[in-house]
Motif scaffolding. Structure first.
Motif, mmCIF file in Angstrom:
data_model
loop_
_atom_site.group_PDB
_atom_site.id
_atom_site.type_symbol
_atom_site.label_atom_id
_atom_site.label_comp_id
_atom_site.label_asym_id
_atom_site.label_seq_id
_atom_site.Cartn_x
_atom_site.Cartn_y
_atom_site.Cartn_z
ATOM 1 N N GLU A 311 0.754 -1.239 -0.102
ATOM 2 C CA GLU A 311 -0.022 0.001 0.038
ATOM 3 C C GLU A 311 0.737 1.269 -0.096
ATOM 4 O OE1 GLU A 311 -3.695 1.884 -0.016
ATOM 5 O OE2 GLU A 311 -3.316 -0.102 -0.459
ATOM 6 N N HIS A 312 2.142 1.176 0.584
ATOM 7 C CA HIS A 312 2.980 2.447 0.822
ATOM 8 C C HIS A 312 4.457 1.953 0.373
ATOM 9 C CE1 HIS A 312 -0.384 4.044 3.200
ATOM 10 N NE2 HIS A 312 -0.525 2.923 3.868
ATOM 11 N N THR A 315 7.486 3.610 1.229
ATOM 12 C CA THR A 315 8.515 3.369 2.835
ATOM 13 C C THR A 315 9.401 2.258 2.730
ATOM 14 O OG1 THR A 315 6.564 2.063 3.383
ATOM 15 C CG2 THR A 315 6.235 4.378 3.907
#
Length: 366
Positions: A311-312, A315
């Protein structure tokens, strides 16, 4: 250096090899300093492989290279981590640590100016890929026609050195998991008396060294029993393999490939006894409630890390983030997920645990 010595040296100096020191064999790193890790396991497999290769006249350098590289693609938290990551990658080709080890040496290591990976020989790479599904074999064959996956499609055998590395792996982990299991207190010497492969040597040690019955001599007793158990398996493999090679009449690598059977093997009785020990360890150590509790938490860490990075992706570490973001831009969900899987699989136990705690605020592993 010959080509396989060069392979070995590149493996030893790789980042993936160093990370094995903080990757689980059975017990997670924080559970004790003296338990085996993936690194010490790989070293023991290499030692076992070379011990058997020399009397058989096999290529010791090739055996050592395969043994040292065979777990480079293993996830944090051992097989529990692999199962969790395979579950996460279900819709995008799954995850298998042997195939990941090949990805590490072919693509993921970044050390040399002119190529990705470690540029290892065909023979070493073939030994690293000891298992491969038909689906993955077809995909690899498309990428590398006539390459390391071809034998799975043709149903051929790998080299004798690759066969030996595979068997040395089983010999080593059966033995050191007995040692670690007793050291941990999860299995006992009394329980092991039901296992013929261990019990016979244990009783012979007591006969030869009666003073080891004293309570403060239990470590010596255990070690000597395991040492003799290992020796018996080594001599059995050497004798059986020599007989198999003579009976099959193989005179070349191609003969080995087309032999239709594994030539590096235990005798039937030793195979039976080895499997009995493996089954005992499965039920009494690997599935022990204390181990399962830790592994359940570890799987949650892997699943939640994967979900977060999918999702990210920004990061993650920059090179994995860049791959994931490029895949997202190209609407290639499978490539995006694979970038995340590569990042998570490369983590050590403690890095995965600390990253999970940082991202979620939960401390699942002490």
């Amino acid at each position: 250096r010959n080509d396989h010595q060069r392979d070995r040296d590149r493996i030893v100096h790789s980042s993936a090899f160093r990370r094995l020191v903080y990757k689980t064999q059975v017990f997670v790193n924080h559970e004790g300093d003296l338990f085996r890790t993936r690194l010490t396991h790989s070293l023991e497999v290499a030692q076992m492989g070379r011990s058997i290769a020399r009397p058989l006249g096999l290529n010791e350098d090739l055996v050592e290279a395969i043994c040292l590289a065979h777990d480079l693609g293993h996830t944090p938290f051992g097989h529990a981590g692999q199962d969790a990551l395979n579950e996460c990658m279900h819709d995008w080709g799954g995850f298998e640590h042997n195939l990941q080890s090949l990805r590490v040496v072919d693509r993921l290591e970044e050390r040399y100016p002119d190529f990705d990976g470690l540029n290892l020989t065909f023979e070493t790479r073939e030994g690293v890929l000891k298992h491969c599904s038909a689906t993955n074999a077809h995909l690899l064959e498309q990428q590398e026609p006539g390459g390391v996956a071809q034998r799975f499609l043709l149903k051929q055998q790998p080299s004798l050195e690759a066969q030996l590395a595979n068997l040395a792996d089983a010999i080593a982990y059966n033995a050191h998991d007995v040692d670690d299991g007793v050291r941990s207190g999860l299995i006992t010497l009394e329980q092991l008396q039901s296992i013929p492969l261990f019990a016979g040597h244990y009783q012979q040690v007591l006969h030869d060294h009666p003073h080891l019955q004293a309570a403060d001599q239990s470590r010596r007793l255990l070690y000597e029993s395991i040492r003799r158990m290992l020796s018996a398996q080594v001599y059995d493999v050497i004798a059986t393999t020599q007989a198999n090679i003579a009976a099959a009449g193989v005179a070349s690598v191609q003969d080995v490939r087309q032999s239709g059977q594994r030539l590096v093997a235990f005798s039937p009785s030793m195979h039976y006894n080895s499997q009995a020990l493996k089954t005992f360890l499965l039920h009494h150590l690997y599935r022990h409630p204390q181990v399962m509790q830790t592994m359940t938490a570890a799987q949650q860490v892997v699943r939640e890390l994967f979900a977060h990075y999918l999702e990210h992706p920004q990061t993650m570490k920059p090179r994995f983030a860049q791959r994931a973001q490029q895949a997202a831009a190209a609407q290639d969900t499978a490539a995006r997920a694979r970038a995340v899987a590569d990042f998570v699989a490369g983590m050590t136990d403690r890095y995965a645990a600390s990253e999970h705690q940082r991202l979620t605020g939960q401390r699942l592993l002490a």
